[in-house]
Design an enzyme around this catalytic site. Structure first.
Site, PDB file in Angstrom:
ATOM      1  N   ASP A 164     -19.862  29.181  32.065  1.00  0.00           N
ATOM      2  CA  ASP A 164     -19.780  30.566  31.590  1.00  0.00           C
ATOM      3  C   ASP A 164     -18.428  30.873  30.943  1.00  0.00           C
ATOM      4  O   ASP A 164     -17.383  30.532  31.502  1.00  0.00           O
ATOM      5  CB  ASP A 164     -19.941  31.547  32.762  1.00  0.00           C
ATOM      6  N   HIS A 204     -18.247  34.201  29.227  1.00  0.00           N
ATOM      7  CA  HIS A 204     -18.313  35.654  29.452  1.00  0.00           C
ATOM      8  C   HIS A 204     -17.291  36.447  28.642  1.00  0.00           C
ATOM      9  O   HIS A 204     -16.523  37.244  29.185  1.00  0.00           O
ATOM     10  CB  HIS A 204     -18.168  35.968  30.941  1.00  0.00           C
ATOM     11  N   ASP A 248     -24.260  32.083  29.180  1.00  0.00           N
ATOM     12  CA  ASP A 248     -23.382  33.203  29.529  1.00  0.00           C
ATOM     13  C   ASP A 248     -22.087  33.154  28.713  1.00  0.00           C
ATOM     14  O   ASP A 248     -20.976  33.160  29.247  1.00  0.00           O
ATOM     15  CB  ASP A 248     -23.096  33.253  31.042  1.00  0.00           C
ATOM     16  N   ASP A 299     -20.950  39.119  27.429  1.00  0.00           N
ATOM     17  CA  ASP A 299     -20.983  40.145  28.499  1.00  0.00           C
ATOM     18  C   ASP A 299     -19.745  40.074  29.391  1.00  0.00           C
ATOM     19  O   ASP A 299     -19.155  39.017  29.573  1.00  0.00           O
ATOM     20  CB  ASP A 299     -22.237  40.030  29.370  1.00  0.00           C
ATOM     21  N   ARG A 300     -19.418  41.223  29.951  1.00  0.00           N
ATOM     22  CA  ARG A 300     -18.279  41.423  30.865  1.00  0.00           C
ATOM     23  C   ARG A 300     -16.953  41.362  30.102  1.00  0.00           C
ATOM     24  O   ARG A 300     -16.292  42.369  29.970  1.00  0.00           O
ATOM     25  CB  ARG A 300     -18.310  40.442  32.027  1.00  0.00           C
ATOM     26  N   ASN A 355     -28.558  33.577  31.641  1.00  0.00           N
ATOM     27  CA  ASN A 355     -29.265  34.825  31.931  1.00  0.00           C
ATOM     28  C   ASN A 355     -28.656  36.010  31.192  1.00  0.00           C
ATOM     29  O   ASN A 355     -29.312  37.035  31.027  1.00  0.00           O
ATOM     30  CB  ASN A 355     -29.304  35.090  33.451  1.00  0.00           C
ATOM     31  N   HIS A 356     -27.413  35.866  30.719  1.00  0.00           N
ATOM     32  CA  HIS A 356     -26.795  36.966  29.973  1.00  0.00           C
ATOM     33  C   HIS A 356     -27.094  36.925  28.476  1.00  0.00           C
ATOM     34  O   HIS A 356     -26.668  37.827  27.750  1.00  0.00           O
ATOM     35  CB  HIS A 356     -25.292  37.016  30.218  1.00  0.00           C
ATOM     36  N   HIS A 381     -28.329  26.353  32.945  1.00  0.00           N
ATOM     37  CA  HIS A 381     -27.443  27.445  33.366  1.00  0.00           C
ATOM     38  C   HIS A 381     -27.569  27.779  34.848  1.00  0.00           C
ATOM     39  O   HIS A 381     -26.583  27.854  35.570  1.00  0.00           O
ATOM     40  CB  HIS A 381     -27.696  28.706  32.535  1.00  0.00           C
ATOM     41  N   ARG A 411     -29.206  37.132  44.552  1.00  0.00           N
ATOM     42  CA  ARG A 411     -29.154  38.024  43.391  1.00  0.00           C
ATOM     43  C   ARG A 411     -30.370  38.927  43.308  1.00  0.00           C
ATOM     44  O   ARG A 411     -30.382  39.896  42.550  1.00  0.00           O
ATOM     45  CB  ARG A 411     -29.112  37.206  42.102  1.00  0.00           C
ATOM     46  N   HIS A 439     -23.164  29.533  36.088  1.00  0.00           N
ATOM     47  CA  HIS A 439     -23.792  30.740  36.642  1.00  0.00           C
ATOM     48  C   HIS A 439     -23.057  31.363  37.832  1.00  0.00           C
ATOM     49  O   HIS A 439     -23.250  32.539  38.108  1.00  0.00           O
ATOM     50  CB  HIS A 439     -25.236  30.376  37.029  1.00  0.00           C
TER      51      HIS A 439
HETATM   52 MN   LIG Z   1     -25.222  33.539  34.748  1.00  0.00          MN
END
Ligand SMILES: [Mn+2]
Length: 483
Positions: free
Chosen positions: A227, A229, A256, A259-260, A288-289, A337, A385, A412
């Site tokens: 990730d 991010h 990923d 995001d963030r 997943n992002h 991922h 999660r 992840h």
């Molecule tokens: Mn993830």
């Protein structure tokens, strides 16, 4: 109350105080451990459950957070924090309607709390917006391709544009290097070139299977990153440490990307530009992002709208649907991922034949590839999660055996050292966003494989400074109220 029970209650309170300190120091796993000990001594104190719920939220364990908050509500239905924590966890999962119910409850318990009133209002707004979007959205099947409707050639580049330019159809290394520098100065490239990069990437990804075989020749090496991010400056640092992508220095970024972090546009354009430059030396997997629902909440959508405009929001959503779901390096290393499946016997051919062009579903192979996590216990368990599942070392071993593989690499999950080796050495987590969200204090890592041995060499690194734009700067307003 006898004196034993009394001292348990006392001890539990002391543990809670220690846990609160750990929480304040951003040591959320440690806080969870201490709250758990407090709960063991005294399970009828709603505060412990609600606080542990909050710590789970910080670790993105929203399923566990909902469970703990529900427990707090059971223990004390008049304790507003229980509903508040559960509402916040639902919110982080994108379950706005469930969140709304909990915030209504908070408001009922504390009718004069201005904070509760404000949050309820925001939540109502969010639910209304979603209802509206649902009402106007067309079904997956009849949706037209945004990409097909764009012809970047007719977009003019004004003479006063001072950034780098692409001459004709070919994206060159010089252009990419100039683009990286532009981004460093917090400038964006012209939309025409952003379109060109994204559309070319779409063409390349569309031609790839859902499971990609990567071949590393003897003596060659291959780097897998986890990730990122939106942490553009840490991405540049990876290239400093390990070299820019090239035919001799190939990379796989394992989902990923966005995001963030508030430099997600810079990250995605950089990775896509290298994909265009070296299609055979830059591999990209879906995380997943890379999905509409996450991008709506965690910042990418807002950032794209602000830096590139509305049309790119739809365009990125379309391109993300073409990202491959998993990679196999030299027929030995399986890279994905999230992780493995709720059923045994899944073959690589099953993954290869997934029809991936869609938003990630809520269950099934594709969902599990993007969302699952390993667990220390054998067998399978519920996901912390609240999406997909957790799987044990036996599940990992069986999958490797069934498919004649040696190792699983997945991402992840944030890890203190940027990586973690689990399942008797058969599964490695790699995470490449150091000091995740400017908060977690973790290292980042990447893994370098050299053929033919394919032994994983793990390199860790620390965060580098970035311009003063906070993570989640473009995220859903409502979610930011709970950070
Ligand atoms: Mn993830």
């Amino acid at each position: 109350m006898d004196s034993n029970a009394n001292s348990d209650v006392q001890k539990a309170e002391e543990l809670k105080l220690k846990a609160n300190d750990a929480f304040k120091a951003n040591k959320f796993s440690q806080a969870i451990e201490l709250y758990s000990q407090a709960i063991e001594l005294n399970s009828s104190n709603a505060v412990y459950w609600a606080n542990r719920a909050f710590a789970h939220t910080k670790l993105e364990e929203y399923g566990s957070a909902v469970q703990d908050a529900t427990k707090a509500i059971e223990v004390d239905p008049r304790y507003s924090k229980g509903y508040y924590r559960r509402g916040a966890a639902y919110l982080a999962m994108g379950k706005f309607k469930e969140a709304l119910k909990d915030f209504q409850q908070v408001k009922k318990i504390c009718p004069n709390d201005p904070d509760a009133t404000r949050k309820l209002k925001e939540c109502e707004k969010a639910v209304q917006k979603i209802r509206f979007e649902e009402a106007i959205s067309v079904g997956e099947a009849e949706r037209r391709s945004v990409a097909d409707s764009i012809d970047y050639h007719i977009i003019e580049v004004e003479p006063q544009y001072a950034g780098p330019r692409i001459d004709g159809e070919e994206i060159t290394l010089d252009f990419v290097k100039a683009m990286l520098n532009e981004f460093k100065k917090q400038k964006c490239i012209h939309k025409r070139y952003a379109y060109q990069i994204v559309l070319k990437t779409l063409e390349l990804l569309r031609a790839m299977p859902s499971l990609v075989d990567v071949d590393v020749p003897n003596g060659g090496h291959f780097t897998v990153c986890g990730d990122v991010h939106g942490q553009y400056f840490d991405l540049l640092n990876i290239f400093e440490l390990n070299g820019l992508p090239s035919e001799e220095n190939p990379y796989l970024f394992n989902g990923d990307f966005v995001d963030r972090g508030s430099f997600s546009v810079e990250v995605i354009l950089t990775l896509f530009a290298f994909k265009c430059l070296y299609p055979k030396a830059m591999y990209l997997a879906r995380g997943n992002h890379e999905s509409k629902s996450m991008n709506k909440i965690y910042g990418f959508e807002g950032e794209v709208r602000s830096k590139l405009g509305e049309k790119f929001v739809e365009l990125f959503a379309e391109v993300f649907c073409w990202l491959p779901l998993a990679h196999v390096i030299n027929k030995k290393v399986f890279v994905v991922h999230g992780g493995l499946f709720s059923v045994d016997g899944v073959k690589l051919s099953d993954i290869r034949s997934i029809d991936r062009f869609c938003e990630p579903p809520e269950e099934g192979l594709m969902c599990e590839l993007l969302w699952s996590d390993p667990q220390p216990q054998l067998g399978r368990g519920p996901s912390k999660r609240g999406v997909a599942l957790s799987f044990g070392a036996d599940v990992t071993k069986k999958f490797l055996q069934d498919n004649n593989l040696d190792l699983i690499v997945r991402s992840h999950e944030v890890k203190d050292e940027g990586h973690e080796i689990e399942h008797d050495g058969k599964l490695i987590t790699v995470f490449s966003a150091p000091n995740y969200c400017d908060q977690m204090g973790n290292k980042g890592a990447f893994i370098r494989f050299t053929a033919p041995e394919m032994k994983p060499d793990i390199v860790t690194f620390s965060a580098v400074p970035h311009p003063d734009v906070k993570p989640m700067a473009y995220a859903n307003n409502f979610l930011r109220m709970f950070q």
